[in-house]
Write a protein that holds these residues in place. Structure first.
Motif, PDB file in Angstrom:
ATOM      1  N   THR A 169       0.797  -1.230   0.000  1.00  0.00           N
ATOM      2  CA  THR A 169       0.000   0.000   0.000  1.00  0.00           C
ATOM      3  C   THR A 169       0.824   1.271   0.000  1.00  0.00           C
ATOM      4  N   TYR A 170       2.064   1.216   0.455  1.00  0.00           N
ATOM      5  CA  TYR A 170       2.871   2.431   0.550  1.00  0.00           C
ATOM      6  C   TYR A 170       3.940   2.504  -0.541  1.00  0.00           C
ATOM      7  N   CYS A 171       3.768   1.726  -1.609  1.00  0.00           N
ATOM      8  CA  CYS A 171       4.691   1.762  -2.750  1.00  0.00           C
ATOM      9  C   CYS A 171       4.592   3.113  -3.454  1.00  0.00           C
ATOM     10  N   THR A 172       5.732   3.715  -3.750  1.00  0.00           N
ATOM     11  CA  THR A 172       5.755   5.011  -4.439  1.00  0.00           C
ATOM     12  C   THR A 172       6.486   4.950  -5.790  1.00  0.00           C
ATOM     13  N   ASP A 173       6.906   3.753  -6.198  1.00  0.00           N
ATOM     14  CA  ASP A 173       7.598   3.589  -7.472  1.00  0.00           C
ATOM     15  C   ASP A 173       6.595   3.804  -8.611  1.00  0.00           C
ATOM     16  N   ALA A 174       6.805   4.835  -9.406  1.00  0.00           N
ATOM     17  CA  ALA A 174       5.860   5.185 -10.476  1.00  0.00           C
ATOM     18  C   ALA A 174       5.661   4.041 -11.465  1.00  0.00           C
ATOM     19  N   LYS A 175       6.662   3.147 -11.595  1.00  0.00           N
ATOM     20  CA  LYS A 175       6.534   2.010 -12.507  1.00  0.00           C
ATOM     21  C   LYS A 175       6.195   0.725 -11.762  1.00  0.00           C
ATOM     22  N   GLY A 176       5.712   0.870 -10.530  1.00  0.00           N
ATOM     23  CA  GLY A 176       5.359  -0.289  -9.712  1.00  0.00           C
ATOM     24  C   GLY A 176       3.874  -0.334  -9.422  1.00  0.00           C
ATOM     25  N   CYS A 177       3.546  -0.475  -8.139  1.00  0.00           N
ATOM     26  CA  CYS A 177       2.152  -0.651  -7.713  1.00  0.00           C
ATOM     27  C   CYS A 177       1.223   0.469  -8.189  1.00  0.00           C
ATOM     28  N   PRO A 178       1.624   1.752  -8.137  1.00  0.00           N
ATOM     29  CA  PRO A 178       0.713   2.797  -8.628  1.00  0.00           C
ATOM     30  C   PRO A 178       0.368   2.636 -10.106  1.00  0.00           C
ATOM     31  N   LEU A 179       1.326   2.154 -10.920  1.00  0.00           N
ATOM     32  CA  LEU A 179       1.055   1.909 -12.334  1.00  0.00           C
ATOM     33  C   LEU A 179       0.025   0.794 -12.486  1.00  0.00           C
ATOM     34  N   ALA A 180       0.199  -0.280 -11.728  1.00  0.00           N
ATOM     35  CA  ALA A 180      -0.754  -1.392 -11.794  1.00  0.00           C
ATOM     36  C   ALA A 180      -2.144  -0.921 -11.399  1.00  0.00           C
ATOM     37  N   TYR A 181      -2.236  -0.137 -10.326  1.00  0.00           N
ATOM     38  CA  TYR A 181      -3.530   0.343  -9.843  1.00  0.00           C
ATOM     39  C   TYR A 181      -4.193   1.221 -10.905  1.00  0.00           C
ATOM     40  N   ALA A 182      -3.452   2.157 -11.476  1.00  0.00           N
ATOM     41  CA  ALA A 182      -4.008   3.074 -12.481  1.00  0.00           C
ATOM     42  C   ALA A 182      -4.459   2.320 -13.732  1.00  0.00           C
ATOM     43  N   THR A 183      -3.665   1.338 -14.160  1.00  0.00           N
ATOM     44  CA  THR A 183      -4.008   0.555 -15.351  1.00  0.00           C
ATOM     45  C   THR A 183      -5.283  -0.237 -15.122  1.00  0.00           C
ATOM     46  N   LEU A 184      -5.356  -0.912 -13.964  1.00  0.00           N
ATOM     47  CA  LEU A 184      -6.543  -1.717 -13.666  1.00  0.00           C
ATOM     48  C   LEU A 184      -7.771  -0.829 -13.483  1.00  0.00           C
ATOM     49  N   HIS A 185      -7.588   0.325 -12.859  1.00  0.00           N
ATOM     50  CA  HIS A 185      -8.712   1.250 -12.666  1.00  0.00           C
ATOM     51  C   HIS A 185      -9.281   1.673 -14.027  1.00  0.00           C
TER      52      HIS A 185
END
Length: 198
Positions: A53-69
């Motif tokens: 939940t606290y990942c800040t890597d732009a090419k990591g978890c936030p990218l996955a979340y944005a893509t799936l959203h």
């Protein structure tokens, strides 16, 4: 989402190989209920990813979340796909990412059951998580150890999103380069066509 640098093949014009069977184990749903992972990897086409939940890597978890959203919105506007696809995000860090933390991270997506279901899972311990990480071939390492109860500042991992068929077989693994809603949607449609032909 950025534009794709290539034109993906038409859905159904190619075959997705069976890579491996998804592992099973004990997980916690974001409401705190104890479940089996197989409940979330079989029965529907599933996009599965490990996150913290606290990942800040732009090419990591936030990218996955944005893509799936983004993809979720497209699927929800496609009546033929209703009830056939689910998303699952599961934490790497059960110590910090409790069910409450996962529910908070998932926000509206974790609570809305009217559209495409998106489950936010964690485990009771790293010991219970380890065989599932191994089973998916997902590496993760802790950049720095912290005292018990304090989260590590960084978990190092390669972003992977897994596409599973209704039988729980992994049919594709996406890295950052191919994690795009258009590519994922084409592969989901390919699996739906495969299932319809049976």
């Amino acid at each position: 989402m950025p534009r794709l640098a290539f034109v993906p093949p038409a859905p159904g014009s190619y075959r997705l190989e069976r890579i491996m069977k998804a592992p099973d184990g004990i997980v916690l749903e974001s409401d705190g209920s104890v479940r089996r992972l197989s409940e979330f990897t079989t029965g529907r086409i599933t996009l599965f990813s490990f996150i913290y939940t606290y990942c800040t890597d732009a090419k990591g978890c936030p990218l996955a979340y944005a893509t799936l959203h983004s993809l979720k919105s497209t699927i929800e506007r496609t009546p033929a796909m209703h009830g056939k696809v689910r998303f699952v995000s599961m934490s790497f860090d059960p110590e910090y990412d409790t069910p409450v933390a996962m529910r908070s991270y998932g926000g509206r997506e974790a609570r809305d059951r009217r559209g495409l279901e998106w489950h936010f899972l964690t485990t009771r311990s790293s010991r219970e998580l380890a065989p599932m990480l191994d089973g998916f071939g997902q590496d993760v390492s802790v950049a720095a150890l912290q005292p018990t109860g304090q989260r590590a500042p960084v978990l190092s991992h390669m972003l992977k999103v897994y596409l599973l068929d209704t039988g729980g077989e992994v049919r594709e693994i996406y890295s950052t380069s191919y994690l795009h809603p258009t590519v994922l949607l084409g592969d989901i449609k390919t699996l739906l066509q495969e299932r319809a032909r049976r």
